[in-house]
Write a protein that holds these residues in place. Structure first.
Motif, PDB file in Angstrom:
ATOM      1  N   UNK A 243     -47.605 -31.228  19.213  1.00  0.00           N
ATOM      2  CA  UNK A 243     -48.367 -31.830  20.319  1.00  0.00           C
ATOM      3  C   UNK A 243     -47.882 -31.276  21.665  1.00  0.00           C
TER       4      UNK A 243
ATOM      5  N   UNK B 112     -50.956 -40.300  23.094  1.00  0.00           N
ATOM      6  CA  UNK B 112     -49.702 -40.895  22.608  1.00  0.00           C
ATOM      7  C   UNK B 112     -48.961 -41.608  23.736  1.00  0.00           C
ATOM      8  N   UNK B 113     -48.888 -40.954  24.899  1.00  0.00           N
ATOM      9  CA  UNK B 113     -48.174 -41.562  26.027  1.00  0.00           C
ATOM     10  C   UNK B 113     -48.887 -42.827  26.483  1.00  0.00           C
TER      11      UNK B 113
ATOM     12  N   UNK C 184     -56.372 -29.619  24.746  1.00  0.00           N
ATOM     13  CA  UNK C 184     -55.089 -29.461  24.064  1.00  0.00           C
ATOM     14  C   UNK C 184     -54.070 -30.495  24.542  1.00  0.00           C
ATOM     15  N   UNK C 185     -54.275 -31.036  25.741  1.00  0.00           N
ATOM     16  CA  UNK C 185     -53.325 -32.031  26.244  1.00  0.00           C
ATOM     17  C   UNK C 185     -53.683 -33.445  25.780  1.00  0.00           C
TER      18      UNK C 185
ATOM     19  N   UNK D  83     -58.083 -27.919  28.313  1.00  0.00           N
ATOM     20  CA  UNK D  83     -57.823 -29.308  28.701  1.00  0.00           C
ATOM     21  C   UNK D  83     -57.594 -30.185  27.472  1.00  0.00           C
TER      22      UNK D  83
ATOM     23  N   UNK E 170     -47.023 -36.475  31.655  1.00  0.00           N
ATOM     24  CA  UNK E 170     -46.162 -36.045  30.548  1.00  0.00           C
ATOM     25  C   UNK E 170     -44.683 -36.223  30.862  1.00  0.00           C
TER      26      UNK E 170
ATOM     27  N   UNK F  21     -50.672 -44.760  24.601  1.00  0.00           N
ATOM     28  CA  UNK F  21     -50.547 -45.767  23.543  1.00  0.00           C
ATOM     29  C   UNK F  21     -49.158 -46.397  23.513  1.00  0.00           C
ATOM     30  N   UNK F  22     -48.095 -45.592  23.597  1.00  0.00           N
ATOM     31  CA  UNK F  22     -46.741 -46.106  23.378  1.00  0.00           C
ATOM     32  C   UNK F  22     -45.958 -46.265  24.675  1.00  0.00           C
TER      33      UNK F  22
ATOM     34  N   UNK G 283     -53.981 -35.032  22.725  1.00  0.00           N
ATOM     35  CA  UNK G 283     -53.121 -35.786  21.796  1.00  0.00           C
ATOM     36  C   UNK G 283     -51.880 -36.350  22.476  1.00  0.00           C
ATOM     37  N   UNK G 284     -51.236 -35.531  23.309  1.00  0.00           N
ATOM     38  CA  UNK G 284     -50.046 -35.987  24.017  1.00  0.00           C
ATOM     39  C   UNK G 284     -50.356 -37.121  24.977  1.00  0.00           C
ATOM     40  N   UNK G 285     -51.447 -36.953  25.741  1.00  0.00           N
ATOM     41  CA  UNK G 285     -51.828 -37.999  26.697  1.00  0.00           C
ATOM     42  C   UNK G 285     -52.136 -39.298  25.968  1.00  0.00           C
TER      43      UNK G 285
END
Lengths: 299, 272
Positions: free
Chosen positions: B90, A41-42, A34-35, A32, B113, A44-45, A37-39
């Protein structure tokens, strides 16, 4: 894992079961995380900025909570933008379906070499920058451009046609950008059609037209609707091509949002337009989901 | 060519001729605009013409001799390369994590995502511009990398995810049971098996950033203006033949990329 395998044969079976369970939970948490950083970022931006905009849309110029930004949507300039945007989106989507269907069909039926040639001619524009393609159309369609020059030298027209900086140019440019989005999903759905079904239809006495509409076409509806949905959604929010080929005369939704920010600094109006755009986009996507589910369920 | 019709429900020869004509016209429509900028960019004239009356490298020289254009290209590269690296890492991590969990949680996370692909770009651009103004990230390379990485994530996730779906998980489990740590097993067993998908994810990420116009239009400016932003302004304000030279270079890059891809694809199919 190997240390567990060795020790589980020992006497502390109960303890090992606990360790095993703990390890499994840890591993699940590891997967879980591992997701994250991507979450992050999404969030945040994407989520923070867009939700902040939505929040802004509920306040008027004086900073009070109000519906003013949404009431303004009834004004004729906004209504005209909406109608233009929806009209162009519908025209582009329908044209892409009509032009894309035969291309995808031939690509799915033809031999290896021909279908590769068609695929490459679909992928070349797909991979080329939208700016390059828009620029190319501008050069082709302008008053002294290739098409006007040729039409004049063949004596078909006397004065150059106004092909660009209007709705016509915008639509041509947008079809060029969107067409691959129709051909690729259509091709995928056509590849999945079982040819023996058409054989069966013919054996049962169906004419080519009947077989096409009753057997072939329904099986390609999934590709058609996902392509059409994607194109429609992209058209609603499209910015680059309408600005460059529309010449300010074809005023679309995204341009109105951009102008509200960069020309008038009116964040409330831009945000309200954005909220409505997101709702329209979500509704189109839901409609596509509905069609896909029905197409899938009828099998 | 088309295989011979087996049944009467397949189209006849005459109808096939129509099909060929229509498809040929659509293919011309698709390909010609992309390729036509190339000969036009070699024109010696003040304006774009086809066919060019006199050939020259004038507009290429104009591009390569202009510090502003070269700076814009350099900004685009400095944004696209870090975007590619960060988004690939990422995105691959997320794809791997989601692959190992196939429950309702994974479905929800996958939905989040995909959001950068679904939310209208103009809204992302305006929103990012607004938030960056509060924290002073507008006009910075870092701000642009952050936004472009977010935009590239769904492409990496999809590419790597499709590679993982055909990957045999037993190989990974085997290396784990032989004593490799999770990370080591992934790096030395799983990653080499899905490297083509990861590489295509990286290419997608690079192209997403290098080609992106709308966010760059709002967020990049001044010294840190990207190539696409500068091209956009140039096309809008005047039809400058320098843009034809840049466009031709970009089209050339795409064609080279497609040839490379074809060869890799052929090697792949021979391996199996």
């Amino acid at each position: 894992m190997n240390d567990i395998a060795i020790s589980s044969s020992g006497k502390n079976g109960r303890l090992n079961a606990d360790t095993l369970r703990r390890k499994e939970v840890m591993e699940r948490f590891g997967a879980t995380s591992l997701t994250f950083p991507g979450l992050f970022l999404i969030a945040l931006v994407l989520l923070v900025p867009v939700l902040w905009l939505f929040w802004l849309s509920a306040y008027d110029a004086a900073g009070d909570l109000s519906w003013a930004n949404y009431e303004r949507m009834g004004k004729s300039i906004y209504v005209r933008t909406f109608t233009t945007t929806f009209r162009i989106a519908i025209i582009v989507t329908v044209c892409c379906a009509i032009l894309g269907y035969p291309v995808a069909y031939l690509m799915s039926q033809a031999g290896r070499r021909l279908s590769l040639v068609i695929l490459l001619s679909v992928l070349l524009p797909f991979w080329t920058s939208v700016l390059v393609r828009t620029y190319a159309w501008l050069v082709l369609l302008q008053r002294t451009g290739l098409i006007n020059t040729w039409l004049q030298s063949w004596g078909i027209i006397d004065t150059p046609l106004a092909l660009v900086h209007n709705e016509f140019g915008t639509i041509i440019g947008m079809i060029h950008v969107m067409l691959p989005f129709m051909i690729l999903p259509l091709y995928a759905s056509m590849k999945a059609v079982d040819p023996s079904l058409m054989l069966a239809a013919s054996n049962c006495g169906a004419t080519p037209t009947t077989a096409f509409w009753q057997i072939y076409f329904p099986q390609t509806v999934s590709g058609l609707s996902s392509g059409a949905g994607l194109i429609f959604v992209l058209c609603l929010g499209f910015f680059v091509t309408p600005v460059l080929l529309g010449g300010g005369r074809t005023y679309m939704w995204a341009m109105q949002i951009a102008d509200n920010i960069s020309l008038y600094g009116n964040w409330g109006a831009a945000s309200a337009l954005g909220v409505v755009l997101v709702i329209a986009t979500a509704m189109v996507l839901l409609a596509v989901q509905f069609v896909l589910r029905r197409a899938g369920g009828s099998k | 060519m088309l295989t011979e019709p087996v049944t009467r429900t397949q189209i006849t020869r005459g109808q096939r001729l129509w099909l060929y004509i229509v498809v040929a016209l659509v293919m011309i429509f698709l390909v010609v605009p992309c390729l036509l900028v190339v000969p036009m960019s070699f024109s010696a004239g003040e304006y774009l013409e086809f066919p060019p009356k006199e050939l020259s490298l004038r507009w290429y020289r104009a591009f390569l001799g202009s510090p502003e254009w070269l700076n814009a290209l350099w900004v685009s590269v400095r944004v696209a390369v870090p975007t590619m690296i960060i988004a690939t890492i990422i995105g691959t991590a997320a794809a791997w994590g989601l692959h190992r969990r196939t429950d309702i949680f994974a479905t929800g996370v996958r939905g989040i995502f995909i959001l950068p692909m679904l939310v209208p770009l103009i809204l992302i651009a305006v929103g990012v511009f607004f938030v960056y103004a509060k924290v002073g990230l507008n006009g910075t390379i870092g701000g642009l990398i952050l936004a472009h990485t977010m935009l590239a994530l769904p492409f990496v996730l999809t590419a790597v995810g499709s590679g993982l779906s055909s990957f045999d998980m037993a190989l990974h489990e085997a290396s784990r049971s032989l004593g490799a740590s999770e990370l080591r097993a992934f790096l030395s067993v799983t990653l080499p098996q899905i490297r083509i998908s990861v590489m295509s994810g990286a290419v997608f990420a690079f192209v997403t950033s290098f080609d992106e116009v709308v966010v760059a239009l709002f967020v990049s400016s001044g010294e840190n203006e990207t190539l696409t932003r500068r091209m956009f302004a140039n096309i809008r304000d005047q039809v400058d033949p320098t843009v034809a030279a840049i466009s031709s270079l970009l089209v050339g890059m795409v064609i080279v990329g497609m040839i490379v891809f074809l060869f890799i694809g052929r090697d792949e199919s021979q391996e199996h």
